[in-house]
Design an enzyme around this catalytic site. Structure first.
Site, PDB file in Angstrom:
ATOM      1  N   LYS A 147       0.834  -1.207   0.000  1.00 42.72           N
ATOM      2  CA  LYS A 147       0.000   0.000   0.000  1.00 42.72           C
ATOM      3  C   LYS A 147       0.869   1.257   0.000  1.00 42.72           C
ATOM      4  O   LYS A 147       1.942   1.275   0.619  1.00 42.72           O
ATOM      5  CB  LYS A 147      -0.919  -0.020   1.231  1.00 42.72           C
TER       6      LYS A 147
ATOM      7  N   SER B 297     -10.036  -0.597   6.767  1.00 43.36           N
ATOM      8  CA  SER B 297      -9.425  -0.359   5.457  1.00 43.36           C
ATOM      9  C   SER B 297      -8.780  -1.574   4.804  1.00 43.36           C
ATOM     10  O   SER B 297      -8.488  -1.543   3.611  1.00 43.36           O
ATOM     11  CB  SER B 297      -8.394   0.770   5.551  1.00 43.36           C
TER      12      SER B 297
ATOM     13  N   SER C 254      -9.865   1.772   2.658  1.00 48.58           N
ATOM     14  CA  SER C 254      -8.999   2.573   1.815  1.00 48.58           C
ATOM     15  C   SER C 254      -7.956   1.754   1.055  1.00 48.58           C
ATOM     16  O   SER C 254      -7.383   2.257   0.089  1.00 48.58           O
ATOM     17  CB  SER C 254      -8.272   3.622   2.669  1.00 48.58           C
TER      18      SER C 254
END
Ligand SMILES: [Zn+2]
Lengths: 473, 475
Positions: free
Chosen positions: B69, B168, B144
């Site tokens: 990420k 997330s 997210s």
């Protein structure tokens, strides 16, 4: 004990002490030696505040802070917690400073200082730990600067902010307080006051009938007295004109020696303190016994001991213990030569010569002091010569015996002159009588005779003085 | 439908060919992809693959490509949190988890797309544009960590790392039909994770199956002295996973099946619970009365912490810098131009919540609610081994559907945020489909009891086939 204080001066101080003798910074492993390093060389993601970096508490820093707290007679908190103080400033890489808020490491202490009427207690409200921001350097001067550079070597240095109660009643007292505070902390081996930025002071000050102002940015303990003197004068003049002293934050301009008001906006801050989520609360209460054991003998205790152990005067004891290095120097000297004599030489002579040259006692060798005092006590040189030797060492270096030899300071040589004078008087009855009869010229003759006897090695002026002395005995 | 990839398949593929070839086949797929799962693709990773091929590596992830990420720091690879304000920022250091991955021979293939600064549930606020859901490109992938989930569903990486502040990892895992774990707070070092809300978030792995998640946990978990909140020791989940839920006691918190839940989601989750019962587990209803306050408390705490965490982005040292006559103007403009709308909203709300006069009313109160929510979990989990709920109340929603209405977006997190407030571990595993979109089952465990939820998820996976397929090539 009421000190003369007709203006009702009330002063409280906030002193930032850099724990600059630690090896590493407050929350990372970077070196604290920023004075001798290239800018931005002692940095890492943590003290640069890079995204993703996390602080880790330097346990040594916490213990150093505890030491200071204990030495200032404070209570150590059971468990401490770090908070974030949020504000924007170019030198603050994270946009917040990690500090202690409602659980400072130490609370409720005191320092006893000498006032003009004896002892005076200044209460310590609290002492809390925090990190130093970076250091800004302006290209050109601050007003017309082309730009600003930031050195993050200082960023993350461990600071201890010590806050007093408003117990100080004059600028002079504030200087005495700061001297004493500095002295105590130096005894703890956590702090070197000689480094730039080691001690920074903010002062709150008010006069009877006026509001309190805060003077920030006093960059040394010496500056504090000047800043406060100026501020009192400024406030008194406002009141004299019938004006009102407003509550505000002012900035001390060290060069001009005055305080300048900040735009009120700058002073209004809501720091939005909240607990630092990256650090867990730290229990410190159980370390108090361990840290207490590491406390050295503090200045007051050492002074008492010097009085009783060496039988020196109060004044000497005070002078010798007001600087840890001097006190240690003295005790080394006192091992070899009579302590009272040592006390006098170190406190009265050496300290004065050092102060005059703005040097610390590290500039002088214990062995040199011992040998100089020994030469005096063994009647080899005069006290006056001894002072001269000390000055020469400080100014040009060298060893005491060499300096004595090279400058002909040995007393034995004076004896030769003295002997020659006595002989000359005995051998020249006529000239002596002429002298007493008022014939000045006969003295010149006698001087000439002495110079002849000493083969010109004596100082004519000294010989003349010596002759007059002996003749008039 | 394609077939899901996993670590052991990749390793045998590498054995047959080479790390370089395997990596190149992934890079090719990424180049052809339309889902925008990556913010940065690291083509230079080929060098590392060659190095492993040449010199060998005995790490458990030797030669395995891993997607990371974009809020996890990678030395030499841009790490921008998908925000304009970090434009051009390349960290000079690796996050702890990246160090761990590399030491096991993994190859960082790229950085995955995300909501700007991890603030979102849809991966629509990224400065690189939204990631599309591989199952239906008209839908969001969740957020997210939308990129981290989508690239696995579309086989553009076999495993990935996300971060979970309020769901997330689990939300996109649920929406993209993959497995995602939010570890117990303190299990995985956050060193190098760019903070959004420090007291809530953990880095967590996403993969096609539970075994791979277990392997990834073994690699990234464990104590790290650089994170003071890191507590746990090294684990060995991969070798202890068993297909066995006999006697497992499941708690079903009614509050998680409330208003707004899609009936098909509810049905799938109940089917899963019944499946567990068939497999030898028992279930009972439990009550978690403070659940309804969790969402507000979560957002206050998260935004408050964010307002401070994001203060460092001022254009002084790195990233985007706007013009300005003096520092204050430069910094203000940088922040106004560099942060997106949602990030600015959260910074402002967080600043407000921490302000003098409001601190007690908001932040302090939220902390009290947090304690109550924690107690709810302690009480519930004192009688049962795990809790099961829908991960998300619905399946993936349409792109653009909620982005203009922040409140409805915040509401989507209702089942995931209490877990972060409590700090307990939670995993999302696929448990069905609705209109061709995956549904996720959330299994929540006790603090540091990852082994129990991993084993429950693993057993479920072994006895069902919800993650047997993969979406076809996205055209
Ligand atoms: Zn550092």
């Amino acid at each position: 004990m009421a000190e003369e204080n007709p203006d009702g001066v009330v002063i409280g101080l906030e002193i930032h002490v850099q724990l600059n003798k630690l090896n590493s910074k407050m929350f990372c492993a970077c070196s604290t030696d920023y004075h001798n390093s290239e800018p931005n060389s002692n940095t890492c993601p943590v003290c640069l505040g890079l995204p993703g970096s996390l602080p880790v508490i330097n346990e040594k820093a916490v213990e150093s802070a505890m030491k200071v707290g204990l030495a200032l007679n404070c209570d150590i908190v059971e468990q401490t917690q770090f908070h974030r103080k949020n504000y924007f400033y170019p030198d603050l890489p994270k946009g917040f400073q990690i500090t202690q808020y409602d659980y400072p490491i130490a609370n409720d202490g005191k320092i006893v200082i000498e006032s003009d009427e004896g002892e005076h207690v200044v209460r310590i409200k609290r002492a809390h730990m925090e990190e130093d921001p970076g250091r800004m350097m302006h290209i050109g001067n601050i007003e017309k600067s082309k730009g600003t550079l930031i050195d993050y070597n200082r960023s993350g240095m461990a600071l201890l902010e010590i806050v007093t109660e408003p117990d100080i009643r004059s600028p002079k007292e504030s200087r005495r307080f700061l001297d004493k505070l500095r002295n105590i902390i130096e005894y703890l081996e956590v702090f070197d006051s000689n480094l730039e930025g080691a001690m920074r002071v903010d002062a709150n000050i008010s006069l009877q009938g006026g509001s309190r102002t805060e003077v920030k940015n006093i960059s040394s303990h010496k500056g504090a007295e000047r800043a406060l003197l100026y501020e009192i004068m400024r406030q008194k003049n406002i009141m004299r004109r019938g004006g009102e002293v407003t509550m505000e934050t002012r900035h001390f301009d060290e060069e001009k020696g005055c305080t300048v008001g900040l735009r009120s906006k700058e002073a209004e801050h809501d720091y939005r303190y909240f607990p630092e989520p990256d650090l867990t609360p730290l229990r410190v209460a159980d370390r108090v016994p361990k840290v207490t054991k590491t406390l050295p003998e503090l200045p007051d205790a050492k002074r008492e001991r010097f009085l009783s152990q060496y039988g020196m005067t109060e004044m000497h004891a005070k002078a010798l213990t007001s600087d840890i290095r001097v006190s240690e120097f003295f005790e080394e000297v006192a091992k070899e030569v009579d302590p009272k004599t040592s006390a006098s030489w170190v406190a009265d002579v050496l300290k004065g010569e050092l102060n005059y040259r703005e040097l610390t006692v590290d500039a002088f060798k214990v062995e040199d002091m011992i040998s100089i005092i020994q030469m005096v006590t063994q009647d080899k040189i005069t006290e006056k010569s001894a002072v001269e030797v000390i000055r020469q060492i400080l100014d040009y270096g060298g060893k005491p015996d060499e300096i004595v030899r090279e400058n002909g300071l040995l007393k034995v040589e004076e004896d030769v002159v003295s002997k020659a004078v006595t002989e000359t008087i005995q051998e020249n009855e006529q000239a002596v009588n002429d002298y007493f009869a008022g014939k000045e010229k006969s003295l010149n003759y006698l001087v000439g005779q002495v110079m002849k006897k000493t083969r010109g090695r004596a100082d004519a002026k000294e010989v003349r003085e010596l002759l007059v002395d002996k003749l008039n005995k | 439908m394609g077939e899901p990839m996993n670590i052991s398949k990749i390793k045998s593929e590498i054995a047959k060919t080479s790390s370089e070839e395997v990596l190149n086949s992934y890079l090719e797929k990424i180049n052809k992809s339309k889902i925008n799962g990556y913010s940065t693709v690291y083509d230079e990773a080929v060098e590392e693959a060659r190095d492993i091929d040449k010199n060998g590596h005995d790490g458990i992830l030797a030669g395995v490509p891993v997607a990371v990420k974009d809020n996890i720091s990678t030395d030499g690879i841009p790490t921008t949190c998908c925000s304009r304000i970090l434009e051009g920022y390349t960290p000079p250091y690796d996050a702890h988890v990246v160090e761990r991955l590399k030491s096991e021979g993994a190859i960082v293939i790229g950085k995955t797309n995300m909501d700007e600064f991890a603030m979102g549930t849809s991966t629509e606020t990224s400065c690189y544009g939204p990631t599309l859901n591989p199952w239906d490109t008209g839908k969001v992938p969740g957020g997210s960590s939308g990129g981290s989930a989508a690239v696995i569903a579309s086989d553009e990486a076999p495993v990935s790392l996300g971060s979970d502040t309020g769901g997330s990892v689990r939300c996109p895992a649920s929406y993209c039909g993959v497995v995602g774990l939010k570890p117990t707070y303190g299990t995985v070092s956050r060193y190098g994770l760019i903070s959004y809300a420090n007291s809530l978030e953990q880095i967590g792995p996403l993969a096609n199956n539970v075994s791979d998640v277990a392997i990834m946990m073994d690699v990234i978990g464990g104590h790290d002295t650089r994170d003071s909140t890191s507590v746990s020791q090294k684990t060995n989940y991969q070798n202890t996973l068993k297909d066995d839920v006999n006697g497992l006691k499941i708690g079903i918190p009614e509050e998680y099946f409330g208003e707004g839940i899609d009936p098909e989601v509810e049905e799938s989750v109940w089917n899963a619970i019944n499946k567990f019962e068939d497999m030898g587990a028992t279930w009972e209803k439990v009550s978690m009365p403070n659940t309804s306050y969790a969402l507000s408390a979560y957002y206050i705490i998260a935004m408050s912490e964010a307002s401070s965490n994001l203060a460092r982005f001022d254009g002084t040292q790195y990233g985007y810098r706007a013009d300005g006559d003096n520092w204050h103007v430069m910094a203000s403009r940088t922040r106004a131009e560099g942060f997106g709308t949602e990030v600015q909203r959260r910074i402002l709300l967080g600043t407000y919540a921490l302000s003098a006069g409001y601190y007690d009313k908001y932040y302090l109160k939220a902390l009290k609610v947090r304690t109550l929510v924690k107690q709810d979990f302690e009480n519930a989990l004192s009688n049962v081994d795990v809790l099961m709920t829908p991960t998300m109340p619905t399946t993936a929603f349409k792109l653009g559907e909620k982005i203009k209405d922040p409140l409805s977006l915040y509401l989507a997190d209702v089942n995931t945020v209490p877990v972060n407030l409590a700090g307990v571990p939670s995993i999302s595993v696929p448990c069905g489909f609705s209109d061709g979109l995956p549904i996720g089952l959330q299994i929540i465990g006790k603090h540091f009891n990852e082994s129990t939820i991993l084993q429950a998820a693993y057993s479920f996976e072994q006895n069902t086939d919800y993650n047997a397929g993969r979406p076809g090539e996205v055209e």
